[in-house]
Design a protein around this motif. Structure first.
Motif, PDB file in Angstrom:
ATOM      1  N   GLU A 285       0.833  -1.206   0.000  1.00 58.05           N
ATOM      2  CA  GLU A 285       0.000   0.000   0.000  1.00 58.05           C
ATOM      3  C   GLU A 285       0.869   1.258   0.000  1.00 58.05           C
ATOM      4  OE1 GLU A 285      -3.210   0.473  -0.071  1.00 58.05           O
ATOM      5  OE2 GLU A 285      -4.078  -1.518   0.236  1.00 58.05           O
ATOM      6  N   THR A 286       1.996   1.193   0.708  1.00 56.51           N
ATOM      7  CA  THR A 286       2.893   2.350   0.785  1.00 56.51           C
ATOM      8  C   THR A 286       3.451   2.700  -0.589  1.00 56.51           C
ATOM      9  OG1 THR A 286       3.518   1.729   3.037  1.00 56.51           O
ATOM     10  CG2 THR A 286       4.965   3.273   1.889  1.00 56.51           C
ATOM     11  N   ALA A 287       3.884   1.680  -1.320  1.00 56.09           N
ATOM     12  CA  ALA A 287       4.428   1.914  -2.659  1.00 56.09           C
ATOM     13  C   ALA A 287       3.359   2.489  -3.581  1.00 56.09           C
ATOM     14  CB  ALA A 287       4.996   0.624  -3.229  1.00 56.09           C
ATOM     15  N   LEU A 288       2.141   1.972  -3.517  1.00 52.44           N
ATOM     16  CA  LEU A 288       1.054   2.483  -4.357  1.00 52.44           C
ATOM     17  C   LEU A 288       0.755   3.944  -4.029  1.00 52.44           C
ATOM     18  CD1 LEU A 288      -1.418  -0.553  -4.419  1.00 52.44           C
ATOM     19  CD2 LEU A 288      -0.022   0.288  -6.302  1.00 52.44           C
ATOM     20  N   SER A 289       0.770   4.303  -2.757  1.00 53.28           N
ATOM     21  CA  SER A 289       0.530   5.693  -2.365  1.00 53.28           C
ATOM     22  C   SER A 289       1.649   6.599  -2.877  1.00 53.28           C
ATOM     23  CB  SER A 289       0.421   5.797  -0.841  1.00 53.28           C
ATOM     24  OG  SER A 289      -0.704   5.090  -0.365  1.00 53.28           O
ATOM     25  N   PHE A 290       2.882   6.110  -2.805  1.00 48.04           N
ATOM     26  CA  PHE A 290       4.028   6.867  -3.308  1.00 48.04           C
ATOM     27  C   PHE A 290       3.877   7.128  -4.808  1.00 48.04           C
ATOM     28  CE2 PHE A 290       8.452   6.904  -4.976  1.00 48.04           C
ATOM     29  CZ  PHE A 290       8.902   8.045  -4.330  1.00 48.04           C
ATOM     30  N   VAL A 291       3.512   6.083  -5.547  1.00 51.03           N
ATOM     31  CA  VAL A 291       3.295   6.213  -6.992  1.00 51.03           C
ATOM     32  C   VAL A 291       2.177   7.216  -7.267  1.00 51.03           C
ATOM     33  CG1 VAL A 291       2.537   4.982  -9.064  1.00 51.03           C
ATOM     34  CG2 VAL A 291       4.148   3.897  -7.488  1.00 51.03           C
ATOM     35  N   LEU A 292       1.119   7.143  -6.502  1.00 53.91           N
ATOM     36  CA  LEU A 292      -0.046   8.009  -6.690  1.00 53.91           C
ATOM     37  C   LEU A 292       0.325   9.482  -6.526  1.00 53.91           C
ATOM     38  CD1 LEU A 292      -3.078   7.437  -7.221  1.00 53.91           C
ATOM     39  CD2 LEU A 292      -3.436   7.559  -4.766  1.00 53.91           C
ATOM     40  N   VAL A 293       1.075   9.797  -5.488  1.00 56.22           N
ATOM     41  CA  VAL A 293       1.436  11.193  -5.207  1.00 56.22           C
ATOM     42  C   VAL A 293       2.393  11.735  -6.264  1.00 56.22           C
ATOM     43  CG1 VAL A 293       2.642  12.709  -3.584  1.00 56.22           C
ATOM     44  CG2 VAL A 293       1.002  11.020  -2.740  1.00 56.22           C
ATOM     45  N   ILE A 294       3.393  10.950  -6.620  1.00 56.72           N
ATOM     46  CA  ILE A 294       4.348  11.396  -7.646  1.00 56.72           C
ATOM     47  C   ILE A 294       3.638  11.660  -8.964  1.00 56.72           C
ATOM     48  CG2 ILE A 294       6.328  10.683  -9.049  1.00 56.72           C
ATOM     49  CD1 ILE A 294       7.090  11.497  -6.217  1.00 56.72           C
ATOM     50  N   ALA A 413      -9.112   7.271 -10.081  1.00 58.93           N
ATOM     51  CA  ALA A 413      -8.611   8.118  -8.995  1.00 58.93           C
ATOM     52  C   ALA A 413      -9.732   8.452  -8.017  1.00 58.93           C
ATOM     53  CB  ALA A 413      -8.001   9.393  -9.568  1.00 58.93           C
ATOM     54  N   HIS A 414     -10.928   8.693  -8.537  1.00 61.14           N
ATOM     55  CA  HIS A 414     -12.073   8.976  -7.673  1.00 61.14           C
ATOM     56  C   HIS A 414     -12.435   7.770  -6.819  1.00 61.14           C
ATOM     57  CE1 HIS A 414     -16.449   9.654  -6.782  1.00 61.14           C
ATOM     58  NE2 HIS A 414     -15.939  10.822  -6.420  1.00 61.14           N
ATOM     59  N   HIS A 415     -12.368   6.585  -7.427  1.00 53.58           N
ATOM     60  CA  HIS A 415     -12.651   5.352  -6.686  1.00 53.58           C
ATOM     61  C   HIS A 415     -11.626   5.160  -5.567  1.00 53.58           C
ATOM     62  CE1 HIS A 415     -14.090   1.278  -5.998  1.00 53.58           C
ATOM     63  NE2 HIS A 415     -12.840   0.859  -6.037  1.00 53.58           N
ATOM     64  N   ALA A 416     -10.343   5.401  -5.883  1.00 50.69           N
ATOM     65  CA  ALA A 416      -9.300   5.287  -4.854  1.00 50.69           C
ATOM     66  C   ALA A 416      -9.536   6.293  -3.732  1.00 50.69           C
ATOM     67  CB  ALA A 416      -7.925   5.492  -5.485  1.00 50.69           C
ATOM     68  N   TYR A 417      -9.998   7.489  -4.093  1.00 49.65           N
ATOM     69  CA  TYR A 417     -10.297   8.524  -3.108  1.00 49.65           C
ATOM     70  C   TYR A 417     -11.380   8.055  -2.135  1.00 49.65           C
ATOM     71  CZ  TYR A 417     -12.005  13.109  -1.454  1.00 49.65           C
ATOM     72  OH  TYR A 417     -12.399  14.173  -0.692  1.00 49.65           O
ATOM     73  N   GLU A 418     -12.335   7.285  -2.649  1.00 51.73           N
ATOM     74  CA  GLU A 418     -13.459   6.838  -1.828  1.00 51.73           C
ATOM     75  C   GLU A 418     -13.102   5.681  -0.898  1.00 51.73           C
ATOM     76  OE1 GLU A 418     -16.371   5.987  -4.806  1.00 51.73           O
ATOM     77  OE2 GLU A 418     -17.336   7.953  -4.593  1.00 51.73           O
ATOM     78  N   ILE A 419     -12.188   4.804  -1.346  1.00 56.20           N
ATOM     79  CA  ILE A 419     -11.957   3.581  -0.571  1.00 56.20           C
ATOM     80  C   ILE A 419     -10.667   3.588   0.238  1.00 56.20           C
ATOM     81  CG2 ILE A 419     -13.281   2.228  -2.240  1.00 56.20           C
ATOM     82  CD1 ILE A 419     -10.610   1.063  -3.234  1.00 56.20           C
ATOM     83  N   ARG A 420      -9.729   4.485  -0.069  1.00 52.22           N
ATOM     84  CA  ARG A 420      -8.442   4.457   0.618  1.00 52.22           C
ATOM     85  C   ARG A 420      -8.363   5.496   1.713  1.00 52.22           C
ATOM     86  NH1 ARG A 420      -3.715   3.469  -3.952  1.00 52.22           N
ATOM     87  NH2 ARG A 420      -4.706   1.692  -4.994  1.00 52.22           N
ATOM     88  N   GLY A 422      -6.159   8.154   4.115  1.00 53.82           N
ATOM     89  CA  GLY A 422      -5.048   9.073   3.879  1.00 53.82           C
ATOM     90  C   GLY A 422      -5.399  10.117   2.837  1.00 53.82           C
ATOM     91  N   TRP A 423      -4.522  11.101   2.736  1.00 60.95           N
ATOM     92  CA  TRP A 423      -4.754  12.243   1.851  1.00 60.95           C
ATOM     93  C   TRP A 423      -4.297  12.003   0.422  1.00 60.95           C
ATOM     94  CZ3 TRP A 423      -0.316  13.941  -0.465  1.00 60.95           C
ATOM     95  CH2 TRP A 423       0.886  13.519   0.119  1.00 60.95           C
ATOM     96  N   GLN A 424      -3.509  10.955   0.195  1.00 58.70           N
ATOM     97  CA  GLN A 424      -2.858  10.780  -1.098  1.00 58.70           C
ATOM     98  C   GLN A 424      -3.852  10.643  -2.251  1.00 58.70           C
ATOM     99  OE1 GLN A 424      -2.246   8.940   1.615  1.00 58.70           O
ATOM    100  NE2 GLN A 424      -0.053   8.849   2.049  1.00 58.70           N
ATOM    101  N   ALA A 425      -4.852   9.791  -2.073  1.00 61.71           N
ATOM    102  CA  ALA A 425      -5.812   9.547  -3.152  1.00 61.71           C
ATOM    103  C   ALA A 425      -6.643  10.791  -3.443  1.00 61.71           C
ATOM    104  CB  ALA A 425      -6.710   8.366  -2.794  1.00 61.71           C
ATOM    105  N   GLY A 426      -7.018  11.534  -2.394  1.00 65.89           N
ATOM    106  CA  GLY A 426      -7.770  12.764  -2.604  1.00 65.89           C
ATOM    107  C   GLY A 426      -6.958  13.800  -3.360  1.00 65.89           C
ATOM    108  N   PHE A 427      -5.707  13.947  -2.991  1.00 63.53           N
ATOM    109  CA  PHE A 427      -4.821  14.876  -3.696  1.00 63.53           C
ATOM    110  C   PHE A 427      -4.699  14.489  -5.169  1.00 63.53           C
ATOM    111  CE2 PHE A 427      -0.363  15.582  -5.105  1.00 63.53           C
ATOM    112  CZ  PHE A 427      -0.417  16.965  -5.216  1.00 63.53           C
ATOM    113  N   ALA A 428      -4.527  13.194  -5.436  1.00 64.33           N
ATOM    114  CA  ALA A 428      -4.389  12.723  -6.814  1.00 64.33           C
ATOM    115  C   ALA A 428      -5.655  12.984  -7.614  1.00 64.33           C
ATOM    116  CB  ALA A 428      -4.043  11.233  -6.822  1.00 64.33           C
ATOM    117  N   TYR A 429      -6.793  12.735  -7.015  1.00 66.08           N
ATOM    118  CA  TYR A 429      -8.061  12.922  -7.740  1.00 66.08           C
ATOM    119  C   TYR A 429      -8.243  14.375  -8.154  1.00 66.08           C
ATOM    120  CZ  TYR A 429     -13.055  13.529  -8.511  1.00 66.08           C
ATOM    121  OH  TYR A 429     -14.270  13.879  -9.045  1.00 66.08           O
TER     122      TYR A 429
END
Length: 651
Positions: A285-294, A413-420, A422-429
């Motif tokens: 999950e950490t790696a996926l969040s890192f990828v998402l933010v970058i 990205a919206h789906h990730a924002y809803e289910i994950r 932390g702030w990372q998915a919301g920022f990405a969306y």
């Protein structure tokens, strides 16, 4: 199938060798390389039909064993599944179109044969990368595309700017490749194998040590370490923040190679890598969040820089940076299929936009500043309409191809924002959502400044303006067709079908798409027309039309009112300046310090000091050697007295 795979890979290599190492005519050079890549494309279609359409399943075999060390085998082999087959068709088709286009673009260049050799070698390197079935061959292809990109970006080696650009690309990619090499080493250490299938199976069943101690007293998830290290390599190749600085400067190479790098080869390698490694990334999950933010940072902030560029190729280059960010967001949201889908659609319309820009540059006698263009529509109708197709596809207006893949990424990205958490998915969306408006704004700014409005070129250029020859316009038309249709016909199997089954692994808890989410293509289009991204794209188009067609005086006023912001954007957030000062300047400073202190003062001082000491001692001793007997007798008496004194002192 093994022989066919070998033929697909080796054909461009043979073409590169003939064009580059043998003294052949221009006609032979372009004929053999175009023919070789054309054959690779046809054979790739055959492989695609065999693997995907007829359902014969994936092909995975070792061609030969390069080295055996203990129980570890270093092999060369091919794994052709649905993911690989798609990449093979895209890479060979776009490369084929670029090869044909090059005949017209590089017609008067003295390095004509050398250029064809390089781009054919580039195609070979990328095919070796995407068709590999192990990390060793992947690393070979990875480094090969880096090497050839260095040669191509600096193709015009008499230009100082080109040499600076290719060194910049080479050094920045070395940073990413260092992480990539460490990631492969971590894979070998953890799984005792470099074969994809073996590594993925061991990872799936958890038969490995799950933690690693990097620093004393700390425990890290070994899967997180592996995935982040591999992704650092992807950040370099796919120009993700903060390793993005090399890609805009790659415009110093000829336009055909800009199209090839940005559309189907080097920058797509990182996206392909993460998708191929989905069985590993899904375990962290950490790696996926890192990828998402970058990816989100790259998609939004690099897109903004496209608004202040005046070089037509650099606008398209910053567009590539932003779109690569979109693909990376899809990967971080576990929507690997959407990322590859956008990679495919983007390859066609981005190659189209680059080649259309090159067509404009040819007609403008190699002028690239959009402020010196305008009104080209009536002079270059084919270039105009194909560039319009590419622009609409890039902005994501339905039913053009970019609409389907871009909206799929935003939905993921919206789906990730809803289910994950932390702030990372919301920022990405929100980053990819706002990026839609920015994309439409800079795209149609470029389009209107180039093809509409007042003619701003000099009189000589205006008198000689005309459409480019067929060898340039035919590839434009050929790329425009999939830019319109490919998304429409492939969205269902790629996103809502089982096309990537067995090639991409997604944790069911992360899966952003289900087959029942939409009832066909029309349902997806209808859904998209009611969503915010469509209206943001329309708003970006309307803003560009108002600012650059109706009130072209306003952009200058805005830039003057927001001088600080404008200066920051023109300075590209200061990353180039900082890297040049801190890393390049720091390296030069350290080197100068080692030279001045280590070399001049320490090493030279020691050597020269020894010589001076010997010279001084010799001068003293020389005074004793006078040839007079009483001098020698006096020296002997003094020496005897010294020895007696020492003897008495010791006693």
């Amino acid at each position: 199938m093994q022989n066919l795979s070998l033929a697909i890979v080796l054909a461009p290599l043979i073409g590169a060798i003939i064009a580059g190492l043998f003294k052949v005519s221009r006609t032979v050079a372009h004929s053999v390389t175009i023919g070789a890549v054309g054959l690779s494309f046809i054979w790739s279609v055959v492989v695609f039909w065999h693997i995907v359409v007829t359902g014969n399943g994936p092909f995975n075999e070792t061609v030969y064993t390069w080295l055996v060390a203990g129980n570890i085998r270093f092999e060369i082999g091919f794994m052709v599944d649905s993911l690989t087959a798609l990449m093979m068709v895209v890479v060979t088709f776009v490369s084929w179109m670029v090869h044909i286009y090059t005949v017209g673009y590089m017609r008067d260049d003295p390095g004509y044969q050398r250029f064809f050799s390089y781009i054919s070698l580039f195609t070979f390197s990328m095919l070796m990368l995407v068709m590999s079935n192990n990390f060793l061959q992947l690393f070979f292809g990875w480094e090969a595309v880096g090497l050839v990109s260095y040669l191509l970006i600096g193709f015009w080696y008499t230009r100082e700017s080109a040499i600076y650009a290719n060194l910049k690309a080479f050094l920045v990619n070395r940073v990413g490749d260092f992480g990539f090499a460490l990631g492969i080493a971590a894979v070998l250490m953890t799984f005792n194998s470099l074969n994809y299938t073996e590594v993925f199976e061991i990872a799936q069943y958890g038969e490995y040590k799950e933690t690693i101690s990097i620093f004393s007293g700390t425990e890290w998830s070994v899967m997180t370490v592996i995935c982040i290290l591999l992704f650092i390599g992807a950040m370099g190749k796919s120009a993700q923040f903060p390793l993005h600085v090399w890609l805009p400067d790659s415009m110093e190479g000829p336009t055909p190679i800009s199209a090839l790098i940005h559309a189907a080869t080097m920058v797509t390698a990182g996206i392909f890598l993460v998708a191929r490694m989905s069985p590993l990334f899904e375990l962290s999950e950490t790696a996926l969040s890192f990828v998402l933010v970058i990816g989100a940072i790259t998609a939004f902030f690099m897109g903004i820089l496209g608004l202040v560029q005046n070089d037509i190729k650099r606008v398209v280059a910053y567009s590539t940076l932003s779109q690569l960010g979109y693909m990376t967001v899809a990967l971080g949201a576990s929507a690997y299929a959407a990322g590859i889908f956008h990679l495919m659609t983007h390859a066609f319309f981005k190659a189209l936009l680059f080649l259309a820009a090159g067509s404009v540059i040819i007609a403008m006698h190699h002028e690239q500043d959009m402020r010196k263009m305008g009104g080209l529509k009536k002079y270059m109708p084919i270039t105009y309409w194909t560039a319009l197709v590419g622009s609409i596809a890039l902005c994501g207006f339905p039913p053009f191809s970019g609409f389907f893949s871009k909206d799929a990424i935003i939905e993921a990205a919206h789906h990730a924002y809803e289910i994950r958490e932390g702030w990372q998915a919301g920022f990405a969306y929100y980053a990819v959502l706002l990026g839609v408006f920015i994309t439409a704004l800079y795209t149609f700014r470029m389009f209107f400044l180039t093809f509409h409005g007042k003619e701003r070129m000099d009189e000589y250029t205006r008198e000689h303006l005309h459409e480019t020859p067929w060898v340039v316009t035919v590839p434009l038309i050929a790329l425009a067709v999939p830019s319109v249709l490919i998304g429409l016909f492939t969205i269902t199997p790629l996103l809502f079908g089982n096309y990537f089954e067995g090639a991409i692994f997604v944790n069911p808890a992360h899966n952003p798409f289900e087959p029942g989410d939409y009832h066909g293509v029309l349902s997806f289009i209808g859904h998209g027309l009611m969503q915010l991204p469509f209206w943001l794209a329309l708003g970006g188009f309307g803003t560009a039309y108002f600012l650059y067609m109706k009130r072209p005086d306003i952009p200058g006023i805005i830039a003057d009112r927001l001088k600080l912001v404008y200066r920051i954007l023109v300075d590209k957030y200061g990353f180039d300046r900082f890297y040049d000062w801190f890393f390049a300047g720091g390296a030069r400073g350290i080197g100068s310090g080692f030279w001045q202190i280590g070399d001049v003062k320490v090493i030279d001082g020691l050597v020269n000091g020894s010589a001076k000491g010997v010279g001084w001692f010799s001068g003293v001793v020389r005074q004793v050697q006078t040839g007079l007997l009483y001098h020698y007798a006096f020296a002997m008496i003094i020496g005897l007295a010294v020895l007696l004194g020492v003897f008495v002192y010791i006693r």
